[in-house]
Scaffold this motif. Structure first.
Motif, mmCIF file in Angstrom:
data_model
loop_
_atom_site.group_PDB
_atom_site.id
_atom_site.type_symbol
_atom_site.label_atom_id
_atom_site.label_comp_id
_atom_site.label_asym_id
_atom_site.label_seq_id
_atom_site.Cartn_x
_atom_site.Cartn_y
_atom_site.Cartn_z
ATOM 1 N N LYS A 1 -15.998 46.057 -22.315
ATOM 2 C CA LYS A 1 -15.662 45.531 -23.642
ATOM 3 C C LYS A 1 -14.477 46.311 -24.206
ATOM 4 N N ILE A 2 -13.485 45.608 -24.696
ATOM 5 C CA ILE A 2 -12.332 46.281 -25.300
ATOM 6 C C ILE A 2 -12.364 46.009 -26.798
ATOM 7 N N LYS A 3 -12.187 47.054 -27.589
ATOM 8 C CA LYS A 3 -12.239 46.900 -29.044
ATOM 9 C C LYS A 3 -10.824 47.079 -29.588
ATOM 10 N N ILE B 1 -13.085 36.537 -27.098
ATOM 11 C CA ILE B 1 -13.608 37.447 -28.118
ATOM 12 C C ILE B 1 -15.122 37.293 -28.135
ATOM 13 N N VAL B 2 -15.829 38.412 -28.044
ATOM 14 C CA VAL B 2 -17.291 38.338 -28.042
ATOM 15 C C VAL B 2 -17.889 38.730 -29.385
ATOM 16 N N ASN B 3 -17.102 39.381 -30.209
ATOM 17 C CA ASN B 3 -17.618 39.758 -31.525
ATOM 18 C C ASN B 3 -16.446 40.162 -32.419
ATOM 19 N N THR B 4 -16.682 40.073 -33.734
ATOM 20 C CA THR B 4 -15.694 40.591 -34.684
ATOM 21 C C THR B 4 -16.423 41.470 -35.666
ATOM 22 N N GLU B 5 -15.677 42.359 -36.308
ATOM 23 C CA GLU B 5 -16.272 43.217 -37.334
ATOM 24 C C GLU B 5 -15.459 43.120 -38.616
ATOM 25 N N GLY B 6 -16.072 43.615 -39.676
ATOM 26 C CA GLY B 6 -15.397 43.600 -40.984
ATOM 27 C C GLY B 6 -16.120 42.671 -41.928
ATOM 28 N N TYR B 7 -16.602 43.209 -43.072
ATOM 29 C CA TYR B 7 -17.433 42.370 -43.945
ATOM 30 C C TYR B 7 -16.576 41.498 -44.856
ATOM 31 N N ARG B 8 -15.700 42.136 -45.614
ATOM 32 C CA ARG B 8 -14.883 41.336 -46.527
ATOM 33 C C ARG B 8 -13.530 40.988 -45.923
ATOM 34 N N ARG B 9 -13.249 41.542 -44.772
ATOM 35 C CA ARG B 9 -11.992 41.244 -44.100
ATOM 36 C C ARG B 9 -12.164 41.694 -42.668
ATOM 37 N N ILE B 10 -11.669 40.935 -41.749
ATOM 38 C CA ILE B 10 -11.798 41.297 -40.344
ATOM 39 C C ILE B 10 -11.118 42.650 -40.100
ATOM 40 N N SER B 11 -11.769 43.522 -39.295
ATOM 41 C CA SER B 11 -11.162 44.822 -39.018
ATOM 42 C C SER B 11 -11.024 45.071 -37.513
ATOM 43 N N PHE B 12 -11.999 44.586 -36.746
ATOM 44 C CA PHE B 12 -11.926 44.776 -35.297
ATOM 45 C C PHE B 12 -12.307 43.494 -34.584
ATOM 46 N N ILE B 13 -11.753 43.356 -33.367
ATOM 47 C CA ILE B 13 -12.280 42.328 -32.480
ATOM 48 C C ILE B 13 -12.709 43.010 -31.195
ATOM 49 N N GLU B 14 -13.739 42.432 -30.560
ATOM 50 C CA GLU B 14 -14.181 42.934 -29.265
ATOM 51 C C GLU B 14 -13.957 41.835 -28.247
ATOM 52 N N ILE B 15 -13.265 42.198 -27.150
ATOM 53 C CA ILE B 15 -12.953 41.174 -26.162
ATOM 54 C C ILE B 15 -13.511 41.559 -24.801
ATOM 55 N N MET B 16 -13.792 40.535 -24.011
ATOM 56 C CA MET B 16 -14.275 40.751 -22.641
ATOM 57 C C MET B 16 -13.698 39.676 -21.755
ATOM 58 N N LYS C 1 9.739 37.327 -35.207
ATOM 59 C CA LYS C 1 11.025 37.203 -35.922
ATOM 60 C C LYS C 1 10.952 37.835 -37.305
ATOM 61 N N SER C 2 9.772 37.773 -37.920
ATOM 62 C CA SER C 2 9.633 38.327 -39.261
ATOM 63 C C SER C 2 9.147 39.767 -39.229
ATOM 64 N N GLY C 3 9.089 40.316 -38.061
ATOM 65 C CA GLY C 3 8.767 41.731 -37.940
ATOM 66 C C GLY C 3 7.304 42.055 -38.128
ATOM 67 N N VAL C 4 6.434 41.115 -37.859
ATOM 68 C CA VAL C 4 5.009 41.411 -37.963
ATOM 69 C C VAL C 4 4.527 41.951 -36.618
ATOM 70 N N ASN C 5 3.686 42.952 -36.705
ATOM 71 C CA ASN C 5 3.164 43.571 -35.485
ATOM 72 C C ASN C 5 2.073 42.697 -34.878
ATOM 73 N N ILE C 6 2.252 42.298 -33.606
ATOM 74 C CA ILE C 6 1.207 41.519 -32.943
ATOM 75 C C ILE C 6 0.457 42.443 -32.003
ATOM 76 N N ILE C 7 -0.841 42.588 -32.267
ATOM 77 C CA ILE C 7 -1.663 43.510 -31.492
ATOM 78 C C ILE C 7 -1.830 42.978 -30.070
ATOM 79 N N SER C 8 -2.213 41.697 -29.982
ATOM 80 C CA SER C 8 -2.446 41.137 -28.665
ATOM 81 C C SER C 8 -2.636 39.635 -28.788
ATOM 82 N N ILE C 9 -2.528 38.981 -27.636
ATOM 83 C CA ILE C 9 -2.890 37.573 -27.577
ATOM 84 C C ILE C 9 -4.017 37.474 -26.566
ATOM 85 N N ILE C 10 -5.124 36.849 -26.985
ATOM 86 C CA ILE C 10 -6.244 36.657 -26.073
ATOM 87 C C ILE C 10 -6.239 35.191 -25.691
#
Lengths: 186, 92, 1003
Positions: free
Chosen positions: C412-414, C384-399, C348-357
């Motif tokens: 594995k999907i990134k 989710i099997v892993n996440t990346e990003g040191y000071r802020r999350i940047s990627f998730i890896e899912i299986m 509703k607020s126009g935020v982009n949702i990448i995916s729902i796992i």
């Protein structure tokens, strides 16, 4: 005559709340578990010590507060001189204690009586008293002994939002400071 | 913090009271006739049970009367209060 | 300012009032209505702190009191700074300054982060295992640990803020102002109950107040609008008091609850002036309704702690309530339906949702279908099997999950994402319920601990989601029904509400989600604040810890300032799973108050500074002050200690005062002694029973010293009692013992000897006592009371006279605590200061010298008089004090008599009071110093100690009282008093040093 010096000699107001020490008045502690005691007092002072807990009886001159099943505090409703106080004490002592009907003890300077007036007095007391004032404040003449800022006090409801507080003389300055401090933050 | 129903003044906050330990330990009428052991029994031995306990309390900041309380020490529930000299209202 | 993450037209945020604040020195802006957390997020700041052990970067994770990461220091004023404040709870105000904690030199580059690389070396129990040995190294280890650990800085100066206390009594207390709390408060107050409703937020309504979703409706309108309307209505109910910004800290027995109200923490420093900061409410409620709601659980997977990973419900609140987008490309990860509500809010607020796992196979509830309409990609049966990003999350890896959920399969999907919302279901907030003594039961279909209705104290209920109802339909129906039964209400306005909701049908729970890496190579965090991982819990179990209380302490799971509000359920789940135990049987760790941290200020209230303790003052107090007395605390009394003149030291002043009292006349304020008025026909018999000596034959007008024992035969109190008339006595007690003696005497009268006709009344404050002592005391008294015949015949030692001073009655006793000829004037306190001044005036030509407690102690020690509490300590019998003369052996009984010939009290090697003289008369012993016979013994045998010690100016030598084993028969024996740098030679003597014949009493 000796100089008379009470502890507080002060009165203060905060909004509609006023606090003042009331002196000189007579205060006498009575103790008895004798059957004729009540009638004796009735004859001497035209007032019957209450038997119902947490109550008082009053006439024009005196109030008698229930403290326990065998203990009462009498105080004079009006300021009276030292000589009058003496006569009253002697009269009571001779007609009660001396004939073994109980004890009569002058506690005039043991207690300091502070009058508190104003619609916020119960808010003030509730800052440090665990007592539930709900019934007390609705019933004129109610009496309770409880703690206020960890100090023993006797409270006597005289009319709506107007009560007399008794505190031991040695604690009175300390409690007075506390009451004044708390009154600033109502 | 309990609420204790003082048999003279009614319900009051626990801060107005002080505890006097186990109740119904009468002071022997003739202490001189007791052996050391018997006197020690009166002087030192207290039950301190978990569960229903008979206790003495004093309304120290109120009417200054001593009285008895039946309290479950496991949950602080007070089952009865009664005056000094009265029989316990529940089986002791 | 850039506020591209802000949504306009939000009703809870006042976008017309811009507030500036600083975070780690950087100037930022937010709006009125923001919390520090929402304002930071609006400025695109997720990274706010470092974790406790590994110093990993951490971000805002929640929107409430359960926040484990966003713990900040507020302000830097050394007396007002506040550590460990949850950024999610602090309301933004103009000029707020906040700092990250637990990082050095700063939050973005933190040296302690090296611990993260070393983490394989820092398993559970690392500190216990490593720093135990060798013991002598502990100080070095401690230095290292203290420097690299620790949350926040304590203020270094006294707190200037004002804190208040308030007792409050009500019929019904409702804790929590969500939808069920609002309903309960209305039902209660409208049915004649004085009701108090408290909520920790500044706005009532819980999560429903921003639940603006077609799937959730009451009587045809969205739940938020319906509730808003109800809240408007309850504000006018007479019996209802509403306190917002008030959080319940503790729930004790007898419905005694403590709550902290924040009165000015949300105001700017200027607006706070002279206002109370916080008030502690001490509530006594006849009945309590707990409606504290529930908090969302995280999911436990590899690297689940990066900044940008948040609870899904927090993302929803930030967007719906604060109007803040927590990211631009958000993913959601769940095991239940609630993230789908978040998805709709974001959409509703126009935020982009990448995916729902979603780890479930499917869900076909109304809300999921609604989301599916928006073409959002849902990965069913994935994790989710892993996440990346040191000071802020940047990627998730899912299986894809394997069938039994214990492993992952496939490719594995990134996915790129800058914010991840997670939801592991809901945990009812049962803290208060269990604090009050309620017992929990376990519901296995959604893995929750709930209040057990059969084990709930009768004067309380739990309603809403803290009672396990998560569907709005159940919440409304059950809250209404339960409150009606609880309060005995027949009809309720909520009886026929039409509620629409989306019912969750599918559930799947995996406590520890699998990764494609072995567990040893992963970091699935359980407790985000204390950095304990699922691995640590498993390690603890392998090492043999079985009790959950032990696992908790060993791994520190749930021991942070958040008390494991997020982590505890998963820890229990993993323990149960690993050990093959049923979670219901495993139980929970104990929930202890406070629910959220309390400030010390709120706990102590106004009892600081001059109100820290009581001060009792005598009627002459102001005179002592004017005459430069130094004061000593005796119990709560302020007693004049000594009166230094012209720069005298204490020693010099006391020497001068002591000499003056023996050579001419001294005057002492003795008003603090306890005084008990005794009347009744059995008064003499009563005294016989409470004192060791005989009283029946004491003549009217005479005084007698009495010793009071405990029933165990030990000296308890002492003092002089005077027979005023046949059945009237006045007893004095020690200053410190006054209240206890009265209580004890009342106890005997009320319980053991109710047959005695005796009445006790305390008159301690009514009478003030002026003691005049010394060879010239008689001359002073004769000036003050010229009418009184002071001849020894008329007024001998140990007698009393009623008298009058200038028209005021007084009682004069001729008694002595110094061995000198002396008198005590007892007069009503309001006249006492004047009489004191008359005495001073009368004594001008005799060098009348006011003396304090120190000189009093010295003078009585010269005479060997004891002070109970100084020379006795509750283990001394009269015989130990060499006071056998005071035992009325012929008396049938008195308190403690039987104990005086118990086998233990008749031992002759008990410690006994003796006098002690130093071989060097100038050497003054220290009170409390030990006495030994042999210096070379190991261990050296302690024979006793010094109880009183002074330099006597009247004997020109040092004197002391001491208790020594078998002391009575050791007169003349030599001992040592070993001190730090010397051994002092002493000789045992008689306890009376001065005027052994008592000649001076009648001098």
């Amino acid at each position: 005559m000796l100089n008379f010096e009470t502890t507080l000699q002060d009165s203060k107001s905060y909004g509609d709340l006023t606090l003042s020490e009331v002196e000189p008045i007579l205060k006498i502690n009575l103790r008895s578990n004798k059957r004729e005691f009540s009638t004796k007092i009735g004859k001497l002072l035209s007032i019957i010590p209450p038997i119902e807990a947490n109550t008082s009886s009053s006439n024009e001159d005196y109030s008698v507060l229930w403290l326990s099943p065998d203990e009462w505090l009498i105080y004079s409703n009006n300021k009276i001189s030292y000589e009058q106080q003496n006569l009253l004490e002697e009269n009571l002592f001779n007609n009660i204690s001396n004939i073994n009907q109980g004890s009569v003890t002058n506690v005039t300077d043991h207690w300091v009586m502070i009058n508190l007036k104003g619609y916020k007095i119960y808010d003030l007391l509730s800052k440090s008293s665990p007592y539930d004032f709900k019934n007390f404040k609705m019933k004129k003449g109610s009496v309770t002994q409880t703690l206020l800022n960890h100090t023993d006090v006797i409270l006597h409801n005289i009319y709506d939002n107007n009560l007399n507080l008794f505190v031991r003389r040695s604690f009175s300055e300390d409690l007075w400071l506390w009451i004044n401090d708390s009154a600033r933050f109502l | 913090m309990f609420i204790i129903n003082c048999p003279y003044c009614g319900e009051r906050d626990q801060t107005e009271f002080s505890s006097g330990g186990e109740a119904h330990i009468a002071r022997p009428k003739q202490p001189t006739e007791l052996s050391d052991d018997e006197w020690a029994e009166f002087l030192f031995m207290r039950k301190n049970i978990k569960g229903i306990q008979f206790e003495r309390w004093n309304h120290s900041h109120g009417c200054r009367k001593w009285f008895n309380v039946v309290r479950d020490t496991s949950n602080d529930k007070i089952h009865a209060v009664y005056k000094m000299g009265e029989k316990p209202p529940v089986n002791k | 300012m850039s506020q591209e993450l802000r949504i306009n037209n939000n009703k809870f945020i006042d976008q017309t009032t811009r507030l500036s604040f600083k975070f780690n020195g950087e100037k930022l802006y937010g709006y009125k209505g923001d919390t520090l957390a929402s304002a930071l997020l609006a400025n695109n700041i997720h990274l706010v702190g470092r974790s406790f052990k590994y110093h990993r970067p951490r971000g805002i994770m929640t929107c409430g009191s359960e926040e484990p990461n966003a713990i900040v220091q507020i302000g830097n004023d050394p007396s007002l700074t506040d550590p460990n404040v949850r950024a999610t709870e602090i309301e933004l105000y103009e000029g707020l300054e906040a700092f990250s904690q637990n990082c050095w030199p700063n939050v973005k580059f933190d040296i302690g982060g090296i611990n993260n690389l070393l983490s394989p070396l820092l398993p559970a129990g690392f500190y216990y295992k490593t720093f135990m040995w060798p013991a002598s190294f502990w100080e070095k280890y401690e230095f290292f640990i203290r420097h690299s650990a620790g949350l926040g800085k304590s203020p270094t100066k006294p707190d200037r803020d004002i804190y208040d206390h308030k007792y409050y009594h009500c019929d019904v207390l409702v804790v929590g102002g969500g939808i069920s709390g609002i309903m309960a408060a209305k039902l209660s107050a409208e049915n004649n109950n004085e009701t108090l409703l408290i909520d920790d937020k500044n706005i009532l309504g819980g999560t429903t107040i921003y639940q603006n979703n077609d799937c959730f409706q009451i009587d045809g309108i969205h739940t938020n609008y319906w509730l808003e309307n109800e809240i408007k209505k309850i504000k006018n109910i007479k019996n209802l008091t509403i306190k917002t910004r008030t959080s319940l800290a503790a729930y004790h027995g007898y419905n005694y609850l403590l709550a902290k109200e924040n009165l000015s923490d949300h105001l700017s420093p200027d607006e706070r002036k002279n206002k109370i900061r916080q008030r502690l409410w001490k509530i006594r409620a006849k009945k309590v309704i707990i409606a504290t709601g529930s908090i969302e659980r995280p999911l436990i997977f590899n690297n689940n702690d990066r900044p940008g990973i948040m609870l899904s419900s927090a993302i929803k609140k930030f967007i719906d309530f604060y109007g803040v987008k927590t990211g631009k490309e958000i993913s959601l990860f769940t095991n239940n339906d609630s993230v789908y509500e978040t998805a709709i809010s974001l959409k509703k607020s126009g935020v982009n949702i990448i995916s729902i796992i979603d780890i479930r196979d499917k869900s076909s509830s109304k809300i999921v279908k609604e989301v599916e309409k928006h073409n959002i990609k849902i990965y069913w049966n994935h994790t989710i099997v892993n996440t990346e990003g040191y000071r802020r999350i940047s990627f998730i890896e899912i299986m894809k999950l394997s069938d039994d959920g214990s492993g992952v399969i496939g490719k594995k999907i990134k996915l790129k994402t800058d914010c991840l919302g997670i939801s592991g279901g809901w945990t009812p907030m049962v803290h208060l319920f269990t604090q009050s003594g309620g017992k929990l039961k376990f519901r296995s279909n959604d893995n929750v601990f709930l209040p057990d209705k059969n084990k709930t104290p009768s004067d309380q209920i739990s309603i809403g989601s803290c009672n396990g109802d998560f569907d709005i339909k159940d919440i409304i129906l059950n809250s209404n029904k339960d409150v009606k039964t609880f309060l005995g209400i027949e009809n309720s306005p909520f009886d026929n509400l039409k509620v629409e909701s989306s019912r969750e049908e599918m559930k799947r729970n995996i406590w520890l989600l699998p990764s494609d890496k072995p567990i040893g190579k992963t970091k699935p965090f359980l407790d985000f604040q204390n950095d304990s991982t699922a691995k640590d819990v498993k390690l603890a179990l392998r090492e043999g810890f079985k009790s959950i209380e032990h696992v908790k302490r060993y791994t520190t799971t749930g021991m942070g300032t958040d008390q494991g509000k997020l982590s505890n359920m998963h820890a229990l789940g993993i323990i149960a799973e690993t050990t093959g135990t049923n979670m219901g049987e495993l139980g929970t760790t104990t929930f202890r108050p406070p629910y959220t941290p309390l400030t010390f200020g709120a706990i102590v209230g106004r009892n600081v500074g001059e109100f820290f303790d009581h001060t009792r003052k005598t009627a002459m107090h102001n005179w002592h002050v004017q005459n430069k007395a130094k004061f000593e605390n005796v119990g709560q009394w302020k007693r004049a200690w000594y009166y230094p003149k012209n720069g005298e030291t204490m020693f010099e002043a006391v020497q001068r005062e002591s000499k003056a009292a023996r050579e001419s006349v001294g005057i002492l304020d003795a008003s603090t002694l306890g005084k008990i008025d005794i009347q009744g026909t059995d008064a003499s018999e009563f005294l016989n029973r409470v004192y060791t000596n005989a009283w029946s034959k004491l003549a009217v007008g005479k005084c007698r010293y009495g010793l009071m024992l405990n029933e165990d035969g030990m000296v308890y109190d002492d003092g002089v009692t005077t027979r005023l008339s046949e059945n009237h006595y006045i007893m004095t007690t020690t200053t410190g013992g006054a209240a206890n003696v009265l209580t004890k005497l009342e106890d005997y009268l009320q319980t053991e000897w109710p047959e005695l006709d005796v009445y006790l009344t305390t008159v301690t404050d009514h009478f003030s006592t002026i003691s005049i002592c010394g060879p010239n005391s008689k001359k002073i008294l004769s000036k003050v009371i010229p009418d009184l015949d002071l001849s020894d015949e008329n007024f001998p030692h140990m007698s009393f006279k009623n008298s009058i001073i200038n028209g005021i009655k007084c009682r004069v006793m001729r008694i002595s605590f110094t061995g000198e000829h002396s008198y005590e004037i007892n007069i009503q306190s309001n006249y006492a200061k004047h009489v004191w001044e008359l005495c001073m005036d009368a004594g001008k030509n005799y060098n009348i010298t006011p003396y304090g407690t120190e000189t009093m102690h010295l003078l009585r020690a010269e005479k060997g008089f004891i002070i109970t509490g100084q020379d006795t300590d509750g283990t001394m019998t009269p015989s130990d004090l060499q006071m056998d003369w005071i035992i009325g052996k012929k008396k049938f009984d008195f308190i403690g008599k039987r104990s005086l010939y118990r086998s233990d009290t008749i031992r002759d090697d008990r410690k006994q009071l003796v006098g002690l003289l130093t071989d060097d008369p100038k050497e003054i012993l220290e009170e409390g110093a030990q006495i030994v016979e042999k210096l070379n013994q190991k261990p050296v045998e302690m024979l006793g100690h010094v109880t009183s010690s002074y330099f006597s100016p009247n004997l020109n030598k040092s004197i002391a009282l001491a208790v020594i084993k078998s002391g009575k028969k050791l007169k003349g024996k030599k001992f040592f008093v070993p001190m730090e740098n010397k051994n002092i030679n002493v000789t045992v003597t008689d306890t009376v040093f001065f005027d052994k014949e008592n000649k001076r009493l009648n001098a």
